[in-house]
Design an enzyme around this catalytic site. Structure first.
Site, short mmCIF file in Angstrom:
data_model
loop_
_atom_site.label_atom_id
_atom_site.label_comp_id
_atom_site.label_asym_id
_atom_site.label_seq_id
_atom_site.Cartn_x
_atom_site.Cartn_y
_atom_site.Cartn_z
N LYS A 116 -69.33 -10.60 28.65
CA LYS A 116 -70.15 -11.23 29.70
C LYS A 116 -71.42 -11.86 29.13
CE LYS A 116 -68.26 -8.93 33.53
NZ LYS A 116 -67.79 -7.93 34.21
N GLU A 200 -78.96 -8.58 35.38
CA GLU A 200 -79.18 -9.87 36.03
C GLU A 200 -79.63 -9.65 37.46
OE1 GLU A 200 -75.31 -11.70 35.56
OE2 GLU A 200 -74.52 -10.75 37.35
N ASN A 235 -67.49 -3.24 44.28
CA ASN A 235 -67.31 -4.41 43.42
C ASN A 235 -65.87 -4.61 42.96
OD1 ASN A 235 -70.15 -4.83 43.49
ND2 ASN A 235 -70.35 -3.22 41.95
N GLU A 275 -65.09 -17.10 37.68
CA GLU A 275 -65.59 -16.43 38.88
C GLU A 275 -67.04 -16.84 39.17
OE1 GLU A 275 -63.00 -12.35 39.07
OE2 GLU A 275 -65.01 -12.17 38.21
N GLU A 288 -68.39 -14.68 35.54
CA GLU A 288 -67.63 -14.40 34.31
C GLU A 288 -66.36 -15.21 34.35
OE1 GLU A 288 -65.62 -10.73 33.84
OE2 GLU A 288 -65.05 -10.56 35.93
N ASN A 290 -62.30 -14.77 33.46
CA ASN A 290 -61.22 -13.87 33.10
C ASN A 290 -60.15 -14.68 32.39
OD1 ASN A 290 -62.47 -11.60 34.20
ND2 ASN A 290 -61.65 -12.02 36.23
N PHE A 348 -62.14 7.24 50.24
CA PHE A 348 -61.27 6.47 49.36
C PHE A 348 -60.97 7.18 48.04
CE2 PHE A 348 -63.39 3.55 52.17
CZ PHE A 348 -62.37 2.73 52.60
#
Ligand code: ADP
Ligand code: ADP
Ligand code: MG
Length: 655
Positions: A116, A200, A235, A275, A288, A290, A348
């Site tokens: 990244k 960031e 995320n 992305e 980023e 992929n 979850f």
């Protein structure tokens, strides 16, 4: 073109790659770990090669063994799928050294984009707008705090090698940086073997919109529009769609152009994804790239008609792209739901086990990508994704409605799954209106997911299904001697007297006191069957049913209730039964999942505040912060750091 390829992956993506290879007449070799020896992918492939024990580090990440398997079987190329070795340049190089093609981009592009920090520098040079921040390695907690304060809160602490939403923490305050930095670093080391962290700006409530690109080895590049993946939990993408309901033509074109500019800067020569996060004013920022096939690629395939795996294979074999940008405008709409083995009702937590029953919905609007079949095991070793259910339609509304219905017909038993949660989202007006953001789940389910109360229509469906099933049982017991008509139905909070009478092929259920009659017909159900479908008042439905103590469990979308069908006499008795109160468990802080205790910040007598982290438990490569739900004083501490704990094991007891 290749005559034989090897698939260096597992599960649904291996199956998906084999499908395309078969269609192209290419033979397949599937590698497998001991846990996957009897998997669907192994069954479908022409040949298979065992590569080691279940943990990925001992099998699917073993470059030498996979290269040896390719050599031994004569595979001319290797498709890495996603995850595992898909973004490891050294894997591509090891294959190249043996004259085997890597079905992915050139290793320099992987290196430039796989990291990244590196990729942000690259993007900035290529004129791509990036998230403001400090794209360099953070040296320690003090450095992290000073950088965070320079950028301005809130900030995102991220692993440079990160992926799959791991190694990432939002920090709103100095304290959260001090707590989040070491946690992100530890997670990055345990998940990626690389603890480099950068920071960031955290963009509040953005959308995640990404551009699919495709290049060949002759310098041709196209993009295949966008996917919106804003519905995320921690995320991690949960629901994706193409196109995005938010983009206008101008923004789509601008994002497409930047994605291609970035791809061109690294001579990108395969399928890849750029992305972005997009704010409310349609400003977009590069996140980023992929350098691999993306989990959610099917929604692009469903709206462009392009088979991305086929394209990847063709360009890896040296073919020129036969697609032209002008022919790639999106047609219709597609939605993908990631069906996970997790318990939505209990935060979850992953839920592993055997798929005692598994039946996926089918139909012209449906595509279901899966690597499992009934009887298979979802193990603790790999991603808990069971399937990717996709639907398409001419419009967004049609695709979403098709998804809601497809989820109704998806039968999974033997472990917990998130289908009720996915159903709840499909039915939300905000989702239907396309008002999405990456904070959607956190905003719409601030207290977690606890199911939804049944709507009026759902209560009617539950009543009708239960009455139908109960009458069938009663008729058997009555041995042909007619079944009574008057019953009392208790469904969740509702209790109503009904009269049920068969009329031709239909069952009429008169709701006494409401002056309404429900008409149930075209029922498809037999005793023992878990899917109950039929028509109620002329409208088709499917719900899931199971026998329960004294009645039935019926689930319609996100609403589930136990439904009792009683005679008027037993209904009166039922009224007098004491109601059991659930025990107060709020003083127990339990581990929500099986895992390893990393640390415990509690000792008897210490005061804790609601929201304070009392323990860290590592499970499925994630460090989970376990917080106190209320204020209290520690009475007892269960395990020590290093101990393994079971799900629901008490970590800390408060007084
Ligand atoms: P996508 O962006 O295609 O949805 P994700 O980021 O969700 O992909 O990751 C896809 C899969 O690959 C997930 O199963 C995730 O756990 C795994 N994964 C992603 N990046 C890495 C990585 N660097 N190392 C190991 N696994 C990864
Ligand atoms: P991964 O490699 O795990 O996919 P990404 O950098 O793509 O990591 O981020 C994953 C998700 O985290 C994004 O889709 C977005 O929802 C959220 N995210 C990442 N960075 C930021 C940021 N700076 N501000 C807000 N959200 C972010
Ligand atoms: Mg990402």
């Amino acid at each position: 073109m290749f005559s034989k390829i090897l698939i260096a992956n597992r599960g649904e993506i291996a199956v998906r790659i084999i499908r395309t290879a078969k269609r192209l007449g290419i033979a397949t070799v599937q590698v497998f770990s001991d846990a996957d020896a009897a998997s669907l992918a192994v069954e479908m492939a022409d040949e298979s090669v065992g590569i080691g024990p279940p943990p990925p580090g001992q099998s699917y990440l073993q470059i030498d063994r996979i290269v040896a398997a390719a050599k031994r079987t004569g595979a001319e190329a290797v498709h890495p799928g996603y995850g595992f070795l898909s973004e490891r340049a050294e894997f591509a190089r090891a294959l190249a050294a043996e004259g085997i093609a890597f079905i992915g981009p050139n290793p320099r592009a992987i290196e430039a984009m796989g990291d990244k920090i590196e990729s942000k520098r690259f993007a900035a040079e290529a004129g791509v707008s990036t998230v403001p921040g400090f794209p360099d390695v953070i040296a320690g907690v003090a450095h992290a705090v000073s950088i965070a304060e320079r950028i301005g809160y809130p900030v995102m602490i991220k692993a440079s090698a990160g992926g799959g939403g791991k190694g990432m923490r939002i920090a709103w305050t100095r304290r959260e940086v001090e707590e989040g930095f070491p946690a992100a670093e530890a997670e990055a080391i345990s998940s990626f073997g690389d603890g480099r962290i950068f920071i960031e700006k955290f963009i509040a409530s953005p959308r995640h919109i990404e551009i699919q690109v495709l290049g060949d080895r002759h310098g041709n590049l196209v993009h295949l529009n966008e996917r919106e993946c804003s519905i995320q939990r921690r995320n991690q993408k949960v629901i994706e769609e193409a196109p995005s309901p938010f983009l206008d033509e101008a923004t789509r074109a601008a994002m497409g152009a930047q994605a291609i500019a970035l791809a061109r800067a690294v001579d990108y020569d395969s399928a890849g994804t750029v992305e972005f996060i997009v704010d409310g004013e349609r400003n977009f920022y590069f996140l980023e790239m992929n350098t691999r096939l993306q989990v959610e690629h099917p929604v692009t395939e469903l709206t462009t008609g392009v088979d991305l795996v086929e394209q990847m294979i063709r360009v890896a074999a040296g073919e020129r792209l036969a697609l032209r940008q002008a022919d790639l405008a999106p047609r219709g709409w597609a939605v993908e739901s990631r069906v996970y083995a997790e318990d939505p009702y209990r935060g979850f937590v992953p839920s592993i086990g055997r798929l005692v029953r598994y039946r996926a919905p089918e139909g012209p609007a449906i595509r279901n990508d899966t690597g499992v079949r009934e009887g298979d095991e979802i193990s603790m070793f790999y991603d808990p994704m069971i399937a990717k259910l996709c639907t398409r339609g001419d419009t967004r509304a049609a695709a979403v409605e098709a998804m809601a219905e497809a989820l109704d017909g998806f039968l999974i038993e033997g472990l917990r799954h998130n289908i009720p949660f996915l159903s709840a989202i499909m039915d939300q007006p905000r989702f239907r209106e396309g008002r999405l953001s990456t904070a959607y789940i956190a905003e719409e389910f601030p207290e977690g997911f606890h199911g939804l109360p049944p709507t009026g229509r759902q209560l009617d469906l539950m009543t009708a299904a239960a009455v139908f099933m109960h009458r069938l049982q009663a008729a058997r017991r009555a041995n042909g001697n007619g079944v009574r008509e008057d019953w009392v139905v208790v469904a969740g909070p509702a209790k109503r007297a009904i009269r049920a009478k068969a009329d031709g092929g239909a069952l009429d259920i008169a709701l006494e006191g409401e002056g309404r009659v429900l008409r149930l017909d075209r029922v498809d159900w037999r005793p023992g069957q878990a899917l109950f479908s039929g028509r109620l008042d002329g409208q088709g439905f499917t719900c899931q049913v199971a026998p329960a103590a004294e009645g039935f469990m019926v689930r319609c979308r996100a609403a589930a209730a136990r439904v009792l069908v009683l005679t008027p006499r037993s209904a009166e008795l039922h009224e007098r039964l004491p109601v059991r109160q659930p025990a107060d468990t709020s003083r127990l802080i339990v581990s929500p999942m099986p895992g390893l205790v990393v640390s415990i910040a509690a000792e008897p007598g210490r005061e804790v505040k609601a929201g304070e982290t009392v323990a860290v438990v590592e499970a499925m490569k994630m460090q989970n912060l376990i917080r106190a739900e209320r204020d209290g004083v520690v009475r007892r501490v269960g395990p020590k750091p290093g101990d393994s704990v079971a799900a629901d094991e008490v970590l800390v007891e408060l007084v």
